[in-house]
Design a protein around this motif. Structure first.
Motif, mmCIF file in Angstrom:
data_model
loop_
_atom_site.group_PDB
_atom_site.id
_atom_site.type_symbol
_atom_site.label_atom_id
_atom_site.label_comp_id
_atom_site.label_asym_id
_atom_site.label_seq_id
_atom_site.Cartn_x
_atom_site.Cartn_y
_atom_site.Cartn_z
ATOM 1 N N GLN A 162 15.817 20.856 -5.729
ATOM 2 C CA GLN A 162 14.590 21.304 -6.374
ATOM 3 C C GLN A 162 14.837 22.604 -7.118
ATOM 4 N N LEU A 163 13.772 23.278 -7.533
ATOM 5 C CA LEU A 163 13.964 24.462 -8.372
ATOM 6 C C LEU A 163 14.763 25.559 -7.684
ATOM 7 N N HIS A 164 14.396 25.876 -6.456
ATOM 8 C CA HIS A 164 14.975 27.049 -5.795
ATOM 9 C C HIS A 164 16.079 26.704 -4.812
ATOM 10 N N ALA A 165 16.117 25.482 -4.379
ATOM 11 C CA ALA A 165 17.014 25.131 -3.281
ATOM 12 C C ALA A 165 17.026 23.614 -3.110
ATOM 13 N N TYR A 166 17.736 23.164 -2.073
ATOM 14 C CA TYR A 166 17.655 21.762 -1.691
ATOM 15 C C TYR A 166 16.344 21.537 -0.959
ATOM 16 N N ARG A 170 12.289 28.162 6.118
ATOM 17 C CA ARG A 170 11.580 29.443 6.100
ATOM 18 C C ARG A 170 10.323 29.435 6.963
ATOM 19 N N GLY A 171 10.385 28.652 8.030
ATOM 20 C CA GLY A 171 9.313 28.743 9.014
ATOM 21 C C GLY A 171 8.090 27.893 8.735
ATOM 22 N N TYR A 172 8.201 26.934 7.808
ATOM 23 C CA TYR A 172 7.073 26.024 7.587
ATOM 24 C C TYR A 172 7.581 24.708 7.016
ATOM 25 N N TRP A 193 13.639 24.848 1.645
ATOM 26 C CA TRP A 193 14.605 25.924 1.420
ATOM 27 C C TRP A 193 15.897 25.700 2.192
ATOM 28 N N LYS A 216 19.680 24.741 3.394
ATOM 29 C CA LYS A 216 21.037 24.884 2.840
ATOM 30 C C LYS A 216 21.822 23.591 3.084
ATOM 31 N N LEU A 217 22.537 23.156 2.055
ATOM 32 C CA LEU A 217 23.316 21.921 2.202
ATOM 33 C C LEU A 217 24.290 22.028 3.372
ATOM 34 N N TYR A 237 7.723 24.369 -6.809
ATOM 35 C CA TYR A 237 8.907 23.911 -6.091
ATOM 36 C C TYR A 237 9.696 22.818 -6.828
ATOM 37 N N TRP A 275 26.487 25.107 -1.978
ATOM 38 C CA TRP A 275 26.433 25.102 -0.512
ATOM 39 C C TRP A 275 25.057 25.447 0.035
ATOM 40 N N ASP A 276 24.280 26.233 -0.753
ATOM 41 C CA ASP A 276 22.962 26.597 -0.225
ATOM 42 C C ASP A 276 21.816 26.381 -1.207
ATOM 43 N N GLY A 277 22.127 25.979 -2.444
ATOM 44 C CA GLY A 277 21.073 25.662 -3.404
ATOM 45 C C GLY A 277 20.465 26.853 -4.126
ATOM 46 N N VAL A 292 19.528 29.712 -6.729
ATOM 47 C CA VAL A 292 19.547 29.733 -8.192
ATOM 48 C C VAL A 292 20.647 30.687 -8.668
#
Lengths: 551, 105
Positions: free
Chosen positions: A48-52, A80-82, A95, A97-98, A419, B24-26, B28
C-alpha cells in the motif's frame, strides 16, 4: 465455533513454513518482486502507500475470544496497535513489515487463523450472515455450508488461477445481512414447496467499475448438489471468462454478455456431467461438518429479567438497547452489535486494547464467541438479556457502545487514499466529518435507518453503489471530488444507486449529504417512511433539485 | 491521484523524482542521485526531462532487492530549494495519513 481438525492445522502450518521460505528468498534476492508478488498476494500481503498491508481471513465472520486476542497481539507486536475490519468480514493490518510477516502468520496459525483466500484471482473468503446460527427464523446455520465451500475451494487447483477473484456469500434468513446479491455467487438457503432445504443460487452480482445485481440462475439446488452445481458455474466461468481485460474479467461481465439464460444453459450442460460424480455430497459429510460446530449450552432464562427492568430507567442504556440489541432465537438471550463507528473515528477500526477487552467480555457474556459483520461492526452473538446492563457499561467504557447501529453515522468506508495505493480520494476523513455532523442521537433516530457507504475509488471496497447514500471519490485535475448516488441497497431488495448529479469537491460532501437528509425529512410521507423508501417513491429528482439548486 | 503503479508511457511535465517502498519493511523511500535510496525526500534525485526520468526509473527498478514498486512522481521545488511532494497522493505518502491514528504513534 468450528473446531479445526488435524488436516486443517497441518495445512495452515505448512503454509507458514512455505511463506517463511518465500520471504527469505525474496529478501535475499533469490526471488524477484515479479516472482514473489503472486506468492505474497496468496498470503494476503499487499503493498500500500506507506507499507505492506496484511489481510487476515475470518471465515464467515466467526471468531473465538482466543483468536481475537491473537489478532490484538499481532496488531500490538507487528503493527501499530490497531486493525481494520473490512466489508468482507476480514481484518487488515496496515503497517506490517515483510520481514516479520512469517512470524505474524505463525502466531496466527497457533489459533487456527490464516490469510489464505484473502487475495489473488481465486475463490475468496466465504462470507455469511454475522447472525448465523442465532437469528430467529433462520432455516439453518449457513456457516455449515460456508465451511463446506471453504474446505472445498481452499487451494483447489482449478479455482486458484481464475480469470479474476471470486466471492461467495451465504444467508439462511429472509432478511439478507450478507449482501448475497452483490457477490459472484450468492446462496440463499430456503425450503421448497416439498419442505426440503436447499439453495437459491444467484450469479453475476458485484460492485466495482461495473456494478450488477446477481441474477437467480437456479431457484432450488439441493444441498447434496451444492458443490457440483457451483463447480459447474466456476468451470463455465473458467472456460469463457475473459483473461485479456482485467476490467471485463469478473463473472458478472460474462453473465451480462452471454445473458443469464445462455449462461444457465452452459452451466446446466456442465452440471449434467458431474452431478452424480464424487461431488455429490453425502449426508454424513454434512453431519460431520455440523458436529464440528459447537453451540453454547443455553440456560432457560426469562425474557424480561429484573436487571433489565431496573436498567430501563436509564435513558442512555435504553438508547443503546433499542439500537444495538437484537432478538435471539433462544428466549432470554440477545445478539449485541458493537459499533466500531465512534463519532469522529475511522469506520471499522479497533485497537488492540479494545480487541482484548472485547475478547474478555465475549468470554464472560457470549460463550467466548465474536462475530464480524460486513458493515464493519462486531457482534456478541449469545448474550443473556439479564447481562445487558453490565455488558453495556463495559462496552461503553471501551468505546464500542455508540448507539448508532444502522443509523446515519454507521458508515461503511474503505481505507481510501490515506492508505490504499488504488484510491483516488480519501474516504475516512469524509466519514469522520459525517459522523460529527450527525452525532446527535436524537436527530439520528429521527432520521431512522440510513446507510452511507463511501469508496475512495471505483473498485468500490466501501460498497458505495449499494449505500442508501453512496459516495465515490474520483480525481479531477489533481483534486478530490465525490460522486453522490442515492437509492442503493445491499439487502434482499438490492439495487444499485442512482447518480444525482456532478461530482462535488471534498469540502462540500458533508453539506451535500446534509442537504439530502434534510430533503428526505421534508419529503417523507410519514415519520416511519425510511429514506430508502422515500427515494423509491419519489425518485432522485427532488433530491437533485435540493442539492444543486444553489450549487 | 490516478494510481501510478501501471506507468507505461513516461512523460513528465515538471520536476519529478522516483519513489518506491523499501522491500523488507515497506517504508516509503526516494531514489537518490548517488544510486541509493533514502527515506528523506530532501535526498531525492530530481529529474526535469522525460529522458532523465526514464533513465532514473530504469536504474531504480534494477534494484529489485532494495525496493519494490518504483515509479515516477511529481515534486514541487520551493524558492528555498526545498522539495515538496507534487500531488496529494505523494503528500500523504510523505507526511503520513491525514487522520489521527487510533493508537498514537
Amino acid at each position: 465455533m468450528y473446531a479445526y481438525d488435524e488436516l486443517d492445522r497441518t495445512l495452515i502450518n505448512e503454509r507458514v513454513s512455505e511463506f517463511r521460505d518465500q520471504v527469505k528468498r525474496r529478501l535475499s534476492g533469490e526471488l524477484t518482486e515479479d516472482e514473489f508478488k503472486m506468492l505474497r498476494l496468496q498470503n494476503g500481503v499487499y503493498l500500500q502507500l506507506h507499507a505492506y498491508m496484511f489481510r487476515v481471513a475470518i471465515p464467515y465472520g466467526t471468531l473465538s475470544s482466543k483468536q481475537l486476542r491473537r489478532l490484538a497481539h499481532v496488531a500490538r507486536r507487528y503493527d501499530r496497535g490497531y486493525g481494520h475490519f473490512t466489508t468482507r468480514q476480514n481484518i487488515q493490518f496496515n503497517w506490517i513489515k515483510l520481514a516479520e510477516l512469517p512470524d505474524a502468520l505463525a502466531d496466527l496459525a497457533d489459533v487456527g487463523i490464516h490469510a489464505m483466500q484473502t487475495s489473488g484471482n481465486n475463490t475468496r473468503n466465504v462470507t455469511s450472515d454475522q447472525w448465523a446460527g442465532v437469528a430467529p427464523g433462520e432455516i439453518e446455520d449457513p456457516r455449515i455450508w460456508s465451511e463446506l465451500l471453504r474446505q472445498y475451494t481452499t487451494l483447489h487447483p482449478e479455482f486458484s488461477f481464475l480469470p479474476r477473484k471470486f466471492k461467495f456469500a451465504i444467508t439462511a434468513s429472509a432478511h439478507d445481512r450478507a449482501a448475497i446479491k452483490v457477490h459472484d455467487i450468492g446462496l440463499r438457503l430456503h425450503r421448497n414447496a416439498a419442505g426440503e432445504t436447499g439453495f437459491e443460487v444467484l450469479v453475476g452480482g458485484g460492485l466495482g467499475r461495473t456494478p450488477f445485481i446477481g441474477k437467480t440462475i437456479k431457484p432450488f439446488v439441493h444441498g447434496h448438489d451444492l458443490l457440483s452445481y457451483v463447480e459447474s458455474i466456476l468451470r463455465v466461468y473458467n472456460q469463457y471468462g475473459r483473461r485479456d481485460n482485467i476490467y471485463k474479467a469478473r463473472i458478472k461481465i460474462l453473465v451480462h454478455e452471454l445473458g443469464i439464460e445462455k449462461f444457465a444453459q452452459e452451466v446446466e450442460e456442465e452440471w449434467l456431467q458431474m452431478r452424480d460424480s464424487a461431488l455429490a455430497i453425502d449426508d454424513s459429510v454434512i453431519e460431520d461438518l455440523r458436529s464440528r460446530f459447537s453451540y453454547p449450552a443455553y440456560e432457560k432464562l426469562p425474557h424480561m429479567p429484573e436487571e433489565l427492568k431496573k436498567a430501563a430507567h436509564d435513558p442512555h442504556f435504553e438508547a443503546w438497547r433499542k439500537n444495538s440489541v437484537f432478538p435471539h432465537k433462544v428466549p432470554g438471550y440477545a445478539i449485541v452489535t458493537l459499533s466500531l463507528k465512534p463519532v469522529g473515528g475511522p469506520p471499522g477500526d479497533a485497537t488492540a486494547d479494545q480487541m482484548d477487552a472485547i475478547a474478555d467480555l465475549a468470554d464472560k457474556y457470549s460463550f467466548g464467541e465474536i462475530r464480524v459483520g460486513h458493515e464493519q461492526n462486531l457482534a456478541l452473538p449469545h448474550v443473556a438479556r439479564r447481562d445487558l446492563p453490565v455488558l453495556w457499561k463495559a462496552l461503553d467504557k471501551i468505546g464500542v457502545a455508540t448507539p448508532n447501529v444502522n443509523l446515519v453515522s454507521d458508515i461503511i468506508a474503505c481505507p481510501g487514499l490515506d492508505y490504499c495505493s488504488l484510491a483516488n480520494a480519501r474516504s475516512i476523513p469524509i466519514a469522520q466529518e459525517l459522523t460529527r455532523r450527525f452525532a446527535n442521537h436524537e436527530t439520528a433516530n429521527l432520521i431512522g435507518r440510513l446507510h452511507i457507504n463511501i469508496s475512495g475509488c471505483i473498485n468500490a471496497c466501501g460498497h458505495h453503489h449499494v449505500g442508501h447514500i453512496g459516495i465515490l471519490g474520483v480525481e479531477k485535475n489533481g483534486e478530490e471530488f465525490y460522486q453522490i448516488t442515492i437509492g442503493g441497497r445491499a439487502d434482499e431488495k438490492a439495487e444499485v444507486g442512482t447518480l444525482i448529479g456532478p461530482a462535488v469537491p471534498y469540502g462540500e460532501v458533508a453539506d451535500v449529504v446534509e442537504d439530502i437528509v434534510e430533503a428526505y425529512l421534508a419529503l417523507r410521507a410519514r415519520p416511519d417512511e425510511l429514506f430508502i423508501d422515500t427515494v423509491k417513491r419519489l425518485g432522485v429528482e427532488p433530491f437533485r433539485e435540493r442539492v444543486y439548486a444553489t450549487r | 491521484m490516478t494510481s501510478p503503479l501501471e506507468q507505461k508511457k513516461i512523460r513528465i511535465t515538471g520536476p519529478s523524482m522516483v519513489t518506491a517502498n523499501r522491500t523488507w519493511d515497506g517504508v516509503v523511500i526516494y531514489r537518490t542521485a548517488r544510486q541509493g535510496w533514502s527515506a528523506d525526500l530532501a535526498d531525492a534525485a530530481i529529474v526535469r526531462t522525460s529522458d532523465e526520468a526514464r533513465a532514473l526509473l530504469t536504474e531504480s527498478i534494477a534494484d529489485d532487492v532494495g525496493a519494490v514498486g518504483a515509479y515516477i512522481a511529481p515534486v514541487e521545488i520551493k524558492d528555498s530549494g526545498k522539495i515538496k511532494p507534487g500531488n496529494l497522493r505523494e503528500h500523504i505518502r510523505f507526511q503520513g495519513v491525514t487522520i489521527d491514528l487510533p493508537v498514537p504513534a
